[in-house]
Design a protein around this motif. Structure first.
Motif, mmCIF file in Angstrom:
data_model
loop_
_atom_site.group_PDB
_atom_site.id
_atom_site.type_symbol
_atom_site.label_atom_id
_atom_site.label_comp_id
_atom_site.label_asym_id
_atom_site.label_seq_id
_atom_site.Cartn_x
_atom_site.Cartn_y
_atom_site.Cartn_z
ATOM 1 N N PHE A 70 -30.442 -111.237 26.465
ATOM 2 C CA PHE A 70 -30.839 -109.963 25.864
ATOM 3 C C PHE A 70 -32.345 -109.872 25.621
ATOM 4 C CE2 PHE A 70 -26.325 -110.206 24.302
ATOM 5 C CZ PHE A 70 -25.863 -109.122 25.045
ATOM 6 N N HIS A 71 -33.096 -110.852 26.135
ATOM 7 C CA HIS A 71 -34.555 -110.874 25.962
ATOM 8 C C HIS A 71 -34.932 -110.768 24.485
ATOM 9 C CE1 HIS A 71 -34.768 -110.411 30.310
ATOM 10 N NE2 HIS A 71 -33.995 -109.351 30.219
ATOM 11 N N ALA A 72 -34.230 -111.558 23.674
ATOM 12 C CA ALA A 72 -34.421 -111.523 22.216
ATOM 13 C C ALA A 72 -35.163 -112.768 21.743
ATOM 14 C CB ALA A 72 -33.070 -111.434 21.514
ATOM 15 N N THR B 25 -32.123 -113.562 17.286
ATOM 16 C CA THR B 25 -30.838 -114.243 17.496
ATOM 17 C C THR B 25 -30.383 -114.985 16.241
ATOM 18 O OG1 THR B 25 -31.975 -116.181 18.422
ATOM 19 C CG2 THR B 25 -31.205 -114.499 19.971
ATOM 20 N N PRO C 78 -22.468 -104.967 24.674
ATOM 21 C CA PRO C 78 -23.523 -104.569 25.614
ATOM 22 C C PRO C 78 -24.926 -104.955 25.172
ATOM 23 C CG PRO C 78 -22.882 -102.699 24.282
ATOM 24 C CD PRO C 78 -21.999 -103.851 23.848
ATOM 25 N N ASP C 79 -25.090 -105.292 23.891
ATOM 26 C CA ASP C 79 -26.417 -105.625 23.385
ATOM 27 C C ASP C 79 -26.293 -106.578 22.210
ATOM 28 O OD1 ASP C 79 -25.739 -104.022 21.102
ATOM 29 O OD2 ASP C 79 -26.413 -102.242 22.188
ATOM 30 N N LEU C 80 -27.440 -107.025 21.716
ATOM 31 C CA LEU C 80 -27.447 -108.006 20.630
ATOM 32 C C LEU C 80 -26.870 -107.428 19.344
ATOM 33 C CD1 LEU C 80 -28.314 -110.866 19.776
ATOM 34 C CD2 LEU C 80 -30.529 -109.906 19.104
#
Length: 467
Positions: free
Chosen positions: A52-54, A59, A108-110
């Motif tokens: 998720f490019h987090a 996280t 679908p996402d963080l």
């Protein structure tokens, strides 16, 4: 309830009655849902962040969401179980775990993933309080203490799942990616629903003065939740600019104290709890043990992945000796339930593991990395077993589930403190310098744990073998 240690008071019963062993499987399965989900995420944070490019600060909410939900929910659900029995709450929690597993697989996402983790925290709140309630109720039904082997089996299962989580997570990620660590909750949920529906007793609400005890202290619960949430939010990111959070914590705690001392049916009976110094000390000792245990679990796992550059499956394998040592320590310690001896041995092992960790660096041989995990596994098994036995013998039998829930609250308070410490010491990344600073912090806490254990003379009377 008094300040002295005691066991649940069994009611007279015929000699032919014995512990209903059909309950063992569902109570163990339900109770392990929380520790496995709290530890399996340790090796999932890096691949989830990449997906998720987090950033790590984002996280980290995957860890904190479950801790927040569990720390607040466990004693509340435990209180409901004390009043209404475990069946409905156990089944509702198991169903929520399944829903959270599906949401995690499809997230679908963080943000959706964080919601799934919060639902997991709420869904797993019922398992452990229900297990302790059933063990105590069986003691009253049969007229004798529940077999020590049942408490030991519960401790072994919980410790096993807590420490095997990273290894299992690494294997699941290697096979099906990080979403597999959420998918594993779906079959576990189904198993709990089936076994719970078939085997858990249909308990009636507890009677008090001829009428059902069904009053709930909603105001007390709300103040308790506010106290914990504001405290944990501050611990997640402590700074002077967030001064209002500890201020709110203090105000809510003061309001909770006044409320619980004045109401006739409090959520947490502070008069009784305040008179039970051994139980309060056990909670504080559990806090110290969890600061070290979770500090090692997350701090060491992150360093192995970032500082040492190992893959998630390899990190899981390096942590495998921790699982094996904890399992053996719980099994051996459970044969003779001497709470004080187990806690002293666990404290010494914690100190030894921290000292060993101080010599670790990026070029350390794999065998030494494995040895560190092996030594830290010993206190994981010994402390968890002893603290559980202490609560069982020190708590008021009529509040067994909520007392067990409070033990888990202190567990996750310790986890949040260790998480905050890890974030502070890894501010520049999970490098060797940060690991050493974190280890010094854990070493100080481990020494404090040993001192409080050696000074507590009441422990020698708790959980001693009965003739």
């Amino acid at each position: 309830m008094t300040g002295s240690a005691h066991a649940p008071h069994p009611a007279p019963a015929g000699p032919e009655q014995s512990f209903d062993r059909r309950l063992i499987t569902p109570l163990i399965l339900g109770s392990v849902l929380n520790p496995i989900n709290s530890s399996i995420i340790a090796v999932s944070l890096v691949p989830i962040g990449e997906a998720f490019h987090a950033q790590p600060s984002q996280t980290a909410w995957l860890v904190s969401a479950l801790y927040l939900a569990t720390a607040v929910g466990q004693p509340i659900v435990g209180r409901l179980i004390d009043i209404h029995g475990p069946r409905r709450l156990f089944l509702a929690g198991a169903g929520l775990v399944g829903i959270a597993g599906v949401l995690g697989v499809l997230a679908p996402d963080l943000g959706a993933l964080i919601v799934a983790r919060a639902l997991l925290g709420l869904g797993t709140c019922a398992g452990y309080p229900a297990a302790m309630y059933l063990i105590g109720s069986e003691a009253r039904r049969t007229g004798s203490d529940s077999p020590a082997t049942v408490l030991t089996a519960l401790a072994i299962a919980n410790q096993t799942m807590a420490v095997i989580g990273p290894t299992l997570g690494g294997l699941l990620i290697g096979v099906g990616g990080w979403r597999a660590t959420f998918a594993v909750n779906i079959p576990l949920s189904v198993a709990c629903l089936v076994l719970g529906a078939l085997r858990l007793p249909r308990a009636k609400a507890r009677q008090e003065g001829g009428r059902p005890t069904s009053r709930l202290d909603f105001m007390g619960m709300a103040l308790f939740a506010t106290t914990l949430v504001t405290l944990l939010l501050f611990l997640m990111s402590p700074s002077v600019a967030r001064w209002y959070l500890p201020a709110l914590t203090a105000a809510a705690a003061a309001g909770l104290t006044v409320r619980e001392l004045r109401t006739s049916d409090p959520f947490i009976d502070l008069r009784v709890l305040g008179g039970n110094l051994p139980l309060l000390t056990t909670y504080c000792r559990n806090l110290l043990a969890m600061i070290v245990g979770y500090g090692f679990l997350y701090g060491y796992a992150q360093w192995l992945g970032e500082g040492r550059g190992l893959s998630a499956p390899t990190v899981g394998l390096v942590l495998l000796p921790l699982f094996l040592a904890a399992l053996i320590a719980s099994a051996v310690g459970g044969r003779r339930i001497g709470v004080r001896a187990n806690l002293v041995a666990g404290a010494v092992a914690q100190i030894a593991a921290c000292v060993l960790l101080l010599v670790v660096h990026t070029d350390t041989a794999i065998w030494l990395l494995l040895a560190v995990a092996l030594v830290m596994g010993l206190p994981q098994g010994l402390n968890g077993l002893a603290l559980q036995h202490a609560v069982y013998h020190q708590a008021d039998p009529e509040h067994m589930a909520s007392s067990a829930g409070l033990l888990r609250t202190f567990t996750y308070l310790g986890a949040m403190i260790s998480s905050a410490a890890t974030a502070a010491f890894y501010r520049q990344g999970a490098d060797t310098g940060g690991l050493r600073d974190l280890t010094v912090f854990m070493l100080v806490v481990a020494v404090l744990f040993l001192v409080t254990t050696l000074l507590d003379r009441t422990l020698s009377r708790v959980g001693a073998p009965r003739p």
